[in-house]
Design an enzyme around this catalytic site. Structure first.
Site, short mmCIF file in Angstrom:
data_model
loop_
_atom_site.label_atom_id
_atom_site.label_comp_id
_atom_site.label_asym_id
_atom_site.label_seq_id
_atom_site.Cartn_x
_atom_site.Cartn_y
_atom_site.Cartn_z
N GLY A 12 57.68 140.72 13.08
CA GLY A 12 57.51 140.87 11.62
C GLY A 12 56.11 140.53 11.16
O GLY A 12 55.49 141.30 10.41
N GLU A 156 60.04 148.74 17.53
CA GLU A 156 58.66 148.29 17.74
C GLU A 156 58.36 148.24 19.24
O GLU A 156 59.14 147.70 19.99
CB GLU A 156 58.46 146.92 17.09
CG GLU A 156 57.05 146.42 17.14
CD GLU A 156 56.04 147.50 16.74
OE1 GLU A 156 56.10 147.97 15.61
OE2 GLU A 156 55.20 147.88 17.57
N PHE A 221 63.01 150.65 31.60
CA PHE A 221 62.12 151.32 32.56
C PHE A 221 60.92 150.44 32.92
O PHE A 221 60.51 150.37 34.08
CB PHE A 221 61.61 152.66 32.00
CG PHE A 221 62.49 153.83 32.33
CD1 PHE A 221 63.84 153.83 31.98
CD2 PHE A 221 61.99 154.94 32.98
CE1 PHE A 221 64.66 154.90 32.28
CE2 PHE A 221 62.80 156.02 33.29
CZ PHE A 221 64.14 156.01 32.94
N LEU A 222 60.36 149.76 31.91
CA LEU A 222 59.19 148.90 32.18
C LEU A 222 59.60 147.75 33.12
O LEU A 222 58.91 147.45 34.10
CB LEU A 222 58.63 148.33 30.87
CG LEU A 222 57.93 149.36 29.96
CD1 LEU A 222 57.67 148.78 28.58
CD2 LEU A 222 56.61 149.81 30.60
N CYS A 271 62.43 139.78 25.58
CA CYS A 271 63.16 141.04 25.42
C CYS A 271 63.69 141.73 26.69
O CYS A 271 64.78 142.27 26.66
CB CYS A 271 62.31 142.01 24.63
SG CYS A 271 62.09 141.43 22.94
N PHE A 272 62.92 141.73 27.77
CA PHE A 272 63.35 142.55 28.92
C PHE A 272 64.77 142.20 29.37
O PHE A 272 65.63 143.07 29.48
CB PHE A 272 62.38 142.40 30.10
CG PHE A 272 61.12 143.22 29.98
CD1 PHE A 272 60.97 144.15 28.96
CD2 PHE A 272 60.10 143.08 30.90
CE1 PHE A 272 59.82 144.92 28.84
CE2 PHE A 272 58.93 143.85 30.80
CZ PHE A 272 58.80 144.76 29.78
P1 NAD Z 1 61.53 135.91 16.30
O1 NAD Z 1 62.65 135.03 16.68
O2 NAD Z 1 60.12 135.51 16.61
O3 NAD Z 1 61.60 136.17 14.71
C1 NAD Z 1 62.76 136.48 14.02
C2 NAD Z 1 62.71 135.78 12.66
O4 NAD Z 1 63.79 136.24 11.86
C3 NAD Z 1 62.86 134.24 12.75
O5 NAD Z 1 61.72 133.62 12.18
C4 NAD Z 1 64.13 133.95 11.93
O6 NAD Z 1 64.05 132.76 11.18
C5 NAD Z 1 64.19 135.16 11.01
N1 NAD Z 1 65.51 135.41 10.44
C6 NAD Z 1 66.70 135.49 11.10
N2 NAD Z 1 67.69 135.77 10.21
C7 NAD Z 1 67.12 135.87 8.99
C8 NAD Z 1 67.62 136.14 7.68
N3 NAD Z 1 68.91 136.40 7.46
N4 NAD Z 1 66.74 136.15 6.64
C9 NAD Z 1 65.42 135.88 6.85
N5 NAD Z 1 64.90 135.64 8.06
C10 NAD Z 1 65.73 135.63 9.13
O7 NAD Z 1 61.85 137.32 16.94
P2 NAD Z 1 60.80 138.47 17.37
O8 NAD Z 1 60.24 138.17 18.71
O9 NAD Z 1 59.90 138.75 16.23
O10 NAD Z 1 61.80 139.69 17.57
C11 NAD Z 1 62.45 140.30 16.47
C12 NAD Z 1 63.10 141.59 16.93
O11 NAD Z 1 62.10 142.49 17.40
C13 NAD Z 1 64.09 141.43 18.09
O12 NAD Z 1 65.13 142.34 17.92
C14 NAD Z 1 63.27 141.82 19.31
O13 NAD Z 1 64.09 142.33 20.34
C15 NAD Z 1 62.38 142.90 18.75
N6 NAD Z 1 61.09 143.07 19.45
C16 NAD Z 1 60.36 141.99 19.84
C17 NAD Z 1 59.11 142.16 20.43
C18 NAD Z 1 58.29 140.98 20.87
O14 NAD Z 1 57.26 141.20 21.52
N7 NAD Z 1 58.65 139.75 20.56
C19 NAD Z 1 58.61 143.45 20.59
C20 NAD Z 1 59.38 144.53 20.17
C21 NAD Z 1 60.61 144.32 19.59
C1 UGA Z 2 57.52 144.21 26.38
C2 UGA Z 2 57.11 145.67 26.33
O1 UGA Z 2 55.93 145.86 27.12
C3 UGA Z 2 56.86 146.12 24.89
O2 UGA Z 2 56.59 147.51 24.86
C4 UGA Z 2 58.10 145.83 24.06
O3 UGA Z 2 57.87 146.16 22.70
C5 UGA Z 2 58.42 144.34 24.15
O4 UGA Z 2 58.63 143.98 25.55
C6 UGA Z 2 59.69 143.96 23.45
O5 UGA Z 2 60.54 144.79 23.18
O6 UGA Z 2 59.79 142.77 23.24
P1 UGA Z 2 56.22 141.88 26.25
O7 UGA Z 2 57.49 141.34 26.80
O8 UGA Z 2 55.64 141.26 25.06
O9 UGA Z 2 56.40 143.44 25.91
O10 UGA Z 2 55.08 141.85 27.38
P2 UGA Z 2 54.85 142.72 28.72
O11 UGA Z 2 53.42 143.02 28.82
O12 UGA Z 2 55.77 143.87 28.80
O13 UGA Z 2 55.20 141.68 29.86
C7 UGA Z 2 56.54 141.28 30.10
C8 UGA Z 2 56.59 140.42 31.35
O14 UGA Z 2 56.36 141.22 32.52
C9 UGA Z 2 55.53 139.32 31.39
O15 UGA Z 2 56.08 138.15 31.94
C10 UGA Z 2 54.47 139.90 32.30
O16 UGA Z 2 53.68 138.92 32.91
C11 UGA Z 2 55.33 140.65 33.30
N1 UGA Z 2 54.61 141.75 33.98
C12 UGA Z 2 54.10 142.78 33.28
C13 UGA Z 2 54.50 141.72 35.37
O17 UGA Z 2 54.97 140.79 36.04
N2 UGA Z 2 53.85 142.76 36.00
C14 UGA Z 2 53.34 143.81 35.31
O18 UGA Z 2 52.78 144.73 35.96
C15 UGA Z 2 53.47 143.83 33.93
#
Ligand code: NAD
Ligand code: UGA
Length: 452
Positions: A12, A156, A221-222, A271-272
């Site tokens: 966010g 995202e 896949f990743l 996430c993975f």
């Molecule tokens: P996060 O835990 O960092 O953030 C989520 C936030 O939502 C928290 O701060 C929480 O307090 C808030 N929240 C929960 N319920 C709420 C409500 N009812 N009203 C207001 N706020 C509320 O999570 P994140 O890592 O940002 O991930 C969010 C989503 O995005 C997940 O579904 C995740 O799978 C997806 N996503 C994450 C990444 C990543 O790199 N972290 C990348 C792509 C997608």
């Molecule tokens: C991953 C995806 O890359 C994003 O596209 C996706 O949006 C996100 O998850 C999500 O949905 O949360 P993230 O987990 O932030 O992103 O980081 P990555 O770069 O994918 O790395 C994930 C893990 O794999 C890390 O621990 C990294 O060190 C490891 N990794 C990555 C390896 O061990 N080898 C590699 O070649 C690449």
């Protein structure tokens, strides 16, 4: 135009900051129930560490980017509401340990239904199981009282550590919407936001279910590529092949490509694992047990890689680490983030603590408080200590384990480090970032993943 985002986390915060930066004509408010987090977003010390994020927030905050804990006000005032709340793995009831916990998303839908006074477009940014949009729509329309709610899926794809770069020039933006006329109008509205900086040909529009499923599939896949190369790393160690050379050799095939082939101690991140568990759970739900088993094996291979790493540490240290000092370099799940969720370092540290080792941890961005929380140890626990730099961590250590690929580890003075350690000095590069031969010349017993 006014938009808001519910959830000020790793997705966010950065996502909305970039929308605000690229669209000065749009007022963006990011809201969260976690008031501490909002206070941090409004301070000089942001809750998320991401290269480039500070600058974007500083440029826009107070102009067209706002962080607030007044969720109702943001819902009332916004035409478009992004949902970026957490969707962790369920820890209770049916599907515990596998299904996604959708209560946070449902709470948002209910709050929107209660508070909204006009028509709204609700955009799923969180990663969700296929057909979640249907549930959100059901909750909203059951309480619509004449208001029109459109649900879009806009998953995202940013990766932590490169979030700003990924958001500024994404490979693609995916938007799923209803095939109805109103649905397509909503899709067009979201497309027009992204068009401010993303070329139109990179904005893919699909139906909602394809969009939701594409996100889970992309992560599966990743992760599968990492598990595949990690599986080969074990074979390299058994045969004398070098996994980096194998990765390079296969990665030059255009059909395979060079990215995501870095063997490691295991993938982490929030996430993975959660998304594959969720994908496999869904497959089972639809009677596709073989498909579920296939995807679950990606996680099993990752667990194996982490266990294999801990077992190798033990065997290199004469099958006992009891009271030995082991220095862990890195605790974040990857470089350039302060996020530790599912970090391989947590598993390795826990395995070593179970063997009664003394563990010293250095990470340039993760706080001591976070490390202790992840390892479930209190401040006065003598088995875990936090070092202020890598040299302090190495003092009298029996082993150094590289667990995060922070760039700073590549330029350390390893001759000095070697002299500070107990001999024989063991170093195990779980990220394949160091020159193993050079370390051996210094005197280290040096090991890495898939390189003998
Ligand atoms: P996060 O835990 O960092 O953030 C989520 C936030 O939502 C928290 O701060 C929480 O307090 C808030 N929240 C929960 N319920 C709420 C409500 N009812 N009203 C207001 N706020 C509320 O999570 P994140 O890592 O940002 O991930 C969010 C989503 O995005 C997940 O579904 C995740 O799978 C997806 N996503 C994450 C990444 C990543 O790199 N972290 C990348 C792509 C997608
Ligand atoms: C991953 C995806 O890359 C994003 O596209 C996706 O949006 C996100 O998850 C999500 O949905 O949360 P993230 O987990 O932030 O992103 O980081 P990555 O770069 O994918 O790395 C994930 C893990 O794999 C890390 O621990 C990294 O060190 C490891 N990794 C990555 C390896 O061990 N080898 C590699 O070649 C690449």
């Amino acid at each position: 135009m006014k938009v808001c985002c519910i959830g000020a986390g790793y997705v966010g915060g950065p996502t909305m900051a970039v929308i605000a930066q690229k669209c000065p004509h749009i007022e963006v408010t990011v809201v969260d129930i976690n008031q501490e987090r909002i206070a941090e977003w409004n301070s000089d010390h942001l809750p998320v560490y991401e290269p480039g994020l500070d600058a974007v927030v500083q440029e826009c905050r107070g102009k067209n980017l706002f962080f607030s804990s007044d969720v109702d006000k943001a819902i009332l005032e916004s035409e478009m509401i992004f949902l970026a709340v957490n969707t962790p793995t369920k820890t209770y009831g049916i599907g515990a340990g596998r299904a996604a916990d959708l209560r946070y998303v449902e709470n948002c839908a209910r709050q929107i239904a209660k508070v909204a006074q006009g028509d709204k477009i609700v955009v799923e940014k969180s990663t969700l199981p296929v057909r979640t949009a249907e549930s959100i729509k059901h909750i909203l329309t059951a309480n619509s009282q004449g208001r029109n709610f459109q649900i879009l899926s806009n998953p995202e794809f940013l990766a932590e550590g490169t979030a700003i770069q990924d958001l500024e020039s994404p490979d693609r933006v995916l938007i799923g919407g209803d095939p109805t006329k109103e649905g397509q109008v909503a899709v067009d509205q979201l497309v027009s936001i992204y068009e401010n900086w993303v070329p139109r040909e990179k904005i893919i529009t699909t139906n909602i279910w394809s969009s939701e499923l594409s996100k889970l599939t992309a992560n599966a896949f990743l992760a599968q590529r990492i598990s595949s190369i990690n599986a080969i790393s074990a074979l390299c160690e058994a045969t004398g092949a070098n996994v980096d050379e194998v990765a390079h050799a296969i990665g030059t095939d255009e059909r395979i490509g060079p990215k995501f082939l870095k063997a490691s101690v295991g993938f982490g991140g929030s996430c993975f694992k959660k998304d594959i568990l969720n994908l496999a759970y869904m497959c089972e739900h639809f009677g596709l047990k073989e498909v579920a088993d296939y995807w679950n094996s990606v996680i099993e291979m990752n667990d194996y890689q982490k266990k294999r790493f801990s077992a190798n540490v033990l065997s290199h240290l004469f099958n006992t680490v009891s009271h030995k000092k082991i220095a862990l370099y890195g605790f974040a799940f990857k470089k350039d983030t302060n996020d530790t969720r599912e970090s391989a370092a947590i598993s390795i540290a826990s395995d070593l603590l179970a063997e009664s080792a003394n563990v010293t941890i250095f990470d340039p961005k993760v706080s001591e408080e976070q490390i202790r929380k992840d390892l479930h140890v209190s401040d006065d626990n003598q088995k875990v200590s936090i070092a202020k730099d890598p040299y302090e961590a190495a003092e009298e250590a029996d082993a150094i384990l590289i667990l995060t690929e922070w760039d700073m580890f590549k330029t350390l003075d390893f001759t000095k480090i070697y002299e500070m350690m107990r001999k024989p000095a063991f170093i195990y590069d779980g990220r394949n970032i160091l020159d193993i031969e050079a370390l051996r010349k210094i005197g280290f017993d040096a090991q890495s993943i898939g390189r003998t």
